[in-house]
Design an enzyme around this catalytic site. Sequence first.
Site, mmCIF file in Angstrom:
data_model
loop_
_atom_site.group_PDB
_atom_site.id
_atom_site.type_symbol
_atom_site.label_atom_id
_atom_site.label_comp_id
_atom_site.label_asym_id
_atom_site.label_seq_id
_atom_site.Cartn_x
_atom_site.Cartn_y
_atom_site.Cartn_z
ATOM 1 N N CYS A 86 -2.500 27.793 81.442
ATOM 2 C CA CYS A 86 -3.791 27.727 81.821
ATOM 3 C C CYS A 86 -3.975 26.762 82.874
ATOM 4 O O CYS A 86 -4.457 26.795 84.243
ATOM 5 C CB CYS A 86 -4.926 27.636 80.916
ATOM 6 S SG CYS A 86 -4.815 26.482 79.591
ATOM 7 N N ARG A 137 5.715 24.785 71.783
ATOM 8 C CA ARG A 137 4.822 23.920 70.731
ATOM 9 C C ARG A 137 5.535 23.431 69.563
ATOM 10 O O ARG A 137 6.397 24.148 69.084
ATOM 11 C CB ARG A 137 3.768 24.756 70.231
ATOM 12 C CG ARG A 137 2.827 25.428 71.445
ATOM 13 C CD ARG A 137 1.652 26.470 71.190
ATOM 14 N NE ARG A 137 0.957 26.862 72.056
ATOM 15 C CZ ARG A 137 -0.266 27.571 72.676
ATOM 16 N NH1 ARG A 137 -0.466 27.901 71.123
ATOM 17 N NH2 ARG A 137 -0.550 28.126 73.605
ATOM 18 N N GLN A 175 3.839 33.981 76.558
ATOM 19 C CA GLN A 175 2.441 34.708 76.314
ATOM 20 C C GLN A 175 2.385 35.599 77.389
ATOM 21 O O GLN A 175 2.871 35.426 78.533
ATOM 22 C CB GLN A 175 1.635 33.434 76.451
ATOM 23 C CG GLN A 175 1.343 32.614 75.353
ATOM 24 C CD GLN A 175 0.453 31.510 75.441
ATOM 25 O OE1 GLN A 175 -0.012 30.873 76.199
ATOM 26 N NE2 GLN A 175 -0.674 31.610 74.315
ATOM 27 N N ASP A 215 0.063 36.045 79.670
ATOM 28 C CA ASP A 215 -1.236 35.194 79.680
ATOM 29 C C ASP A 215 -2.015 35.808 80.964
ATOM 30 O O ASP A 215 -1.435 36.456 81.869
ATOM 31 C CB ASP A 215 -0.729 33.893 79.799
ATOM 32 C CG ASP A 215 -1.566 32.950 79.198
ATOM 33 O OD1 ASP A 215 -2.726 33.342 78.953
ATOM 34 O OD2 ASP A 215 -1.401 31.742 79.206
ATOM 35 N N HIS A 275 -5.522 34.661 83.493
ATOM 36 C CA HIS A 275 -6.676 33.801 83.528
ATOM 37 C C HIS A 275 -7.700 34.198 84.753
ATOM 38 O O HIS A 275 -6.973 34.593 86.029
ATOM 39 C CB HIS A 275 -6.214 32.491 83.991
ATOM 40 C CG HIS A 275 -5.694 31.720 82.979
ATOM 41 N ND1 HIS A 275 -4.276 31.676 82.532
ATOM 42 C CD2 HIS A 275 -6.320 31.097 81.524
ATOM 43 C CE1 HIS A 275 -3.957 31.174 81.334
ATOM 44 N NE2 HIS A 275 -5.167 30.697 80.877
ATOM 45 N N LYS A 334 -14.840 32.156 71.910
ATOM 46 C CA LYS A 334 -13.459 33.065 72.151
ATOM 47 C C LYS A 334 -13.947 34.457 71.273
ATOM 48 O O LYS A 334 -14.504 34.247 70.319
ATOM 49 C CB LYS A 334 -12.364 32.822 71.813
ATOM 50 C CG LYS A 334 -12.185 32.365 70.614
ATOM 51 C CD LYS A 334 -10.481 31.767 70.206
ATOM 52 C CE LYS A 334 -10.209 31.175 68.883
ATOM 53 N NZ LYS A 334 -8.944 31.026 68.816
ATOM 54 N N HIS A 352 -9.861 32.779 79.780
ATOM 55 C CA HIS A 352 -8.530 33.012 79.189
ATOM 56 C C HIS A 352 -8.344 34.321 78.505
ATOM 57 O O HIS A 352 -9.216 34.412 77.727
ATOM 58 C CB HIS A 352 -8.314 31.610 78.435
ATOM 59 C CG HIS A 352 -8.712 30.479 78.852
ATOM 60 N ND1 HIS A 352 -7.668 29.554 79.176
ATOM 61 C CD2 HIS A 352 -9.761 29.752 79.353
ATOM 62 C CE1 HIS A 352 -8.257 28.237 79.435
ATOM 63 N NE2 HIS A 352 -9.544 28.648 79.487
#
Length: 672
Positions: A358, A387, A405, A407, A409, A492, A538
């Site tokens: 992000c 991670r 991910q 992902d 945004h 979320k 997100h």
Amino acid sequence: MTDVALPSDVSYPADGFALFPDRSVIAMRVNGELKDLAAKVAETDAVEPVSIESPDGLSILRHSTAHVLAQAVQRINPQANLGIGPPITDGFYYDFGVDEPFTPEDIKAIDKEMQRIVREGQRFVRRVVTPDEARAEMIAEPFKLELIELAGGPGSGADAAEGASAEVGAGELTIYDNVTRDGETVWKDLCRGPHVPSTRMIGNGWDLTRIAAAYWRGSEKNPQLQRIYGTAWASKDDLRAYQERLAEAAKRDHRRLGKELDLFSFPEEIGSGLSVWHPRGGIVRQEMEQHALRRHKRAGYTYVYTPHITKKDLFIESNHLVTYKEGMFPPIRMDEERDAQGEITKQGIDYYLKPMNCPMHILIYRERARSYRDLPMRLAENGTVYRNELSGALHGLTRVRGFTQDDAHLFVTPEQLEGEVANVLEFVLSLLRDFGLSDFELELSMRDDEKSKWIGDEQHWAEATDALRRVALASGLKLTEVAGEAAFYGPKIDLKVKDAIGRTWQLSTVQLDFNLPERFGLEFTDRDGQKKRPVMIHRALMGSIERFFAILLEHYAGDFPVWLSPVQVVGVPVADDFADYLADVISTLRADDVRAELDDSDDRMQKKIRTHTTGRVPLILIAGAQDRDAGTVSFRFRDGTQENGVPVADAVRRIRSAIDSHALIHTADDFA
């Protein structure tokens, strides 16, 4: 109904027992709070029964069984120190400080002692104690003493240790006594409760499952304890059903299937939690990614690319180095310069592997001025992140240190927010259905009451939470609201899905964020010419591609739908004389983008069929003299059924149709 009941020769306080004489009721909810059946209630209280088969009832049953386990361990080994013993999904555990690790023989002895305690029908009796009283009573239990010191202060409750909220919290301290029918207290433990009224109610629907090592309070700096896991259910039949599900889950374990089907591996030379994808696994992954890419483009997303590493200043600005530092890999010092004597002449810069995408997507937005006409802006990326997971937490592809991910945004105006969230949720559900998943429910994660665990102002949080709640309710799916589970920057919605054997997996996340746009100073020019702040959404659909792959692999038990299968069709000639004929059919299929192979090895036909059936190939084409003369092929399916004499052109059309429709084919009937 359960196969347990309270001992009839024991006196119980009248309150909850008088209200709920049904023997399947083991606790009650008073004004929304779970309490023992012995708790005092007033006429004005709202009181509801909690049955042993309910989710709350099972949690109480499991917590009580954990206490029986702990008592049994200390009966056998009085020197064992008590850690914590919380209920967990489908079971419980208890941690012990012991000189020697538990052995299988120890577990057998503990099991027998637990059976005795259950038969004794001991009552669980709750007492409120002061901190000084708790210290005096737990003087021989160093881990309990540590929890008492943490109770009510910073780091109390769930933060004190994984599962510690079952022991202490921000409220009063309580001890539970185990009392015999003669009124003698034979054991006690620091605990918040509630518990079943009697050990007799635990019945015989429990089992001890495994032994593990665990660090006290989850830190490698603390002593290593021995953890005993178990499971507990309302009846013996429920326990057997659970054990059957476990056996089926073991057959579907993606780690075993990944090796068996040659899909992926974790070479020791690379490091724990870091996977490599083999050719066949790569095919499935690519199909997943390409399908998602096509769907995203049609939905108005634009794909971007960002680096795997960045200077620490970005994560300072995003606040990740404050709120997420423990989950990040240590920094890499770059650009440092030294002289001939080794003295530093130029200080280096710390770079970090990114734990999420992000902040970089935010920089793309901030690169130039934005107008309301640019919004909504939907940026997507298959971004690999890193991670620093503890080695003990790693588990195949479902918990790794490096993963990708899917992902996205989205930057929207406040007016667009709710509509865009609704579109995102609809898109997520539609795409997951493409992969054969259909049983969904939602969880709304809200902020913690403790201000240090979130950033921003309460009004923005309230607006974001209300918007998510309205969208979730409008979906018609089951919604559960959970306080304290939101990320530090916004509430979320988590989408949960049930797989083919009834397990629930948390998959997609849709998260609102008023805070990062504020921290990064993001703006857009509105219709009135004024500078305004966008809202950020997100969104990860699969969560991570690796984990989603593992879930699909287990959901299908390796028998992927035709469109995802690494090899979709294999041709097996009855004899070598018919290999050329089948080779032409395979070439025709390949020209139509079908992943088709010809097995012209020296193996006998029946062995070839067994090999490819075991290899989870959905469609096997067989041809002999009759097929060659008639211009046909015969289909053999995963379950061993066949369809003979299908014209080649028709076979090609039907195979292509099965791929395009994402069909799951096991039998001849599935292919009709």
